[in-house]
Design an enzyme around this catalytic site. Structure first.
Site, PDB file in Angstrom:
ATOM      1  N   CYS A 163       0.867  -1.174   0.000  1.00 36.39           N
ATOM      2  CA  CYS A 163       0.000   0.000   0.000  1.00 36.39           C
ATOM      3  C   CYS A 163       0.900   1.219   0.000  1.00 36.39           C
ATOM      4  CB  CYS A 163      -0.962  -0.040   1.191  1.00 36.39           C
ATOM      5  SG  CYS A 163      -0.168  -0.271   2.782  1.00 36.39           S
ATOM      6  N   ARG A 218      -2.169  -1.509   5.161  1.00 39.92           N
ATOM      7  CA  ARG A 218      -3.207  -2.185   4.377  1.00 39.92           C
ATOM      8  C   ARG A 218      -2.648  -3.418   3.676  1.00 39.92           C
ATOM      9  NH1 ARG A 218      -4.999   2.777   0.809  1.00 39.92           N
ATOM     10  NH2 ARG A 218      -2.801   3.278   1.166  1.00 39.92           N
TER      11      ARG A 218
END
Length: 420
Positions: free
Chosen positions: A375, A380
């Site tokens: 990410c 994430r």
């Protein structure tokens, strides 16, 4: 609504869309009511009874591809709850609904069932409460555990209320604020030892979620459960053998009616016990990321928002460049750098693993390939990696540097909507 026998359902299973209204944890594999086998009827969708009272229940149903023209089978532990869900479907205009009340018989017989491969690493609030109160729980074969309340430079998040016995762990202790990569083996060893964590400690991680404000100097301070995913990845990398995540974070604890406390807990310093890292293969650095991009049987997966992917925003107030890594597969996290809606349910529990696998398959992300998730700085990417790892995908990894590292190294990047 009608009822169906085990024999009839087994014969006609392919003709129905089966809906499991038990908890997501029971669906994943936990035996929450003494069933002979854990997991769910093969092919079933999860739609927990808990969600029935959400205002956008019907939207969840439609997003799961459960349509009025489908022939539905509803089952759970409790026949009354199954009938209540069935009536709700009838009110919503679903005409063909049947209730199956013999799940325990199904689990006893040699009939098709499925479960999340590493379900025991995704635990419920009830499981954690039992562990805290009795020092024992299902699928726990240890005599030491540490509960970590994850936060990012926001100790007040812990002070305002945490699970009894939990210690605070700042993501900055495990990743460097200069590079946002995992810290050095020496630094990780010191941080884990200070937290009372050895390589053979069972560690349960969770965080608190409140909607981050992108105008805040440190938006990640409000995304504690996402931070817990980052800590879990780094602990696995370091060599903690038994890393577990509270499914849904602090919200699940509260939803289950358990109390939180403001009384702090402290850890006793220990020796980690083995060299770090024990799982270096789950962390990808810049050179391997380039190799993955050049390989047809590997994927660099961008777990970012669409606006980040097309270069409309960088996603972070400390990253200047906007755009994407050429050749990366778009893995779509959700709305922005601090949300993972496409990987979570409304209550912050992890999304049904079959849905994630089916979505990834359409993108060419399959378990036989080396898939490195990234990410902006790793949070994430770590959550997407954990979804894959929980499914038993042993070739999965995190490209730790992500867009932050790539954009700082004067490497090629793209903006705009891709042509393909």
């Amino acid at each position: 609504m009608g009822k169906i026998t085990t024999k009839k359902l087994a014969e006609d299973l392919d003709n129905y869309k089966v809906i499991d209204i038990r908890s997501i944890d029971a669906y994943n594999g936990w035996k929450e009511s003494g069933e002979a086998r854990g997991g769910h009827i093969k092919g079933a969708k999860t739609l927990p009874y808990k969600w029935l009272h959400y205002i956008d229940w019907i939207e969840i149903v439609r997003n799961k591809g459960i349509l009025p023209e489908d022939s539905l089978i509803i089952y759970g532990y409790d026949p009354q709850k199954a009938e209540e869900v069935a009536r709700q479907f009838e009110k919503a205009g679903y005409p063909d609904i049947t209730v199956f009340n013999d799940f325990f018989e199904w689990a006893e017989k040699d009939l098709p069932m499925e479960h999340l491969e590493r379900y025991e690493h995704l635990v419920s609030a009830d499981w954690l409460n039992q562990l805290i109160t009795t020092n024992d729980a299902a699928e726990y074969n240890n005599d030491k555990f540490v509960i970590c309340h994850s936060h990012y430079r926001n100790l007040s998040d812990y002070d305002e209320g945490h699970i009894p016995g939990a210690i605070p762990i700042d993501t900055n202790s495990l990743e460097s604020p200069e590079t946002w990569n995992r810290r050095s083996p020496e630094e990780l060893k010191a941080a884990l030892e200070e937290a009372g964590i050895t390589h053979d400690t069972t560690v349960i991680l969770y965080g608190k979620f409140s909607s981050p404000n992108n105008d805040d100097p440190f938006p990640g301070s409000s995304a504690g459960h996402l931070g817990a995913m980052r800590c879990a990845f780094i602990m696995l990398y370091a060599g903690v053998k038994d890393v577990r995540i509270l499914n849904g974070g602090l919200q699940s604890w509260l939803d289950s009616g358990y109390e939180i406390t403001t009384s702090p807990s402290k850890s006793e310093k220990v020796s980690f016990g083995i060299d770090i890292p024990q799982k270096p293969e789950i962390a990808v650095d810049l050179e391997e990321a380039k190799d993955i991009l050049a390989s047809p049987d590997k994927n660099l997966v961008s777990v970012r928002s669409w606006k980040e992917y097309i270069g409309e925003v960088s996603g972070y107030n400390y990253i200047e460049k906007k755009g994407r890594i050429p050749g990366a597969v778009f893995g779509d996290c959700g709305t922005d750098a601090y949300h993972m809606e496409n990987y979570r349910n409304l209550d912050h529990t992890m999304r049904e693993f079959r849905e994630i696998a089916e979505h990834w398959k359409k993108l060419g992300i399959t378990p036989d390939k080396r898939n490195a998730f990234y990410c902006g700085t790793g949070w994430r990417g770590s959550e997407a990696f954990l979804n894959a790892w929980l499914m038993g995908w042993d070739k999965a990894a995190v490209y730790d540097g992500g867009w932050f590292e790539w954009s700082n190294n004067n490497l090629p990047f793209e903006t705009g909507v891709p042509k393909e």
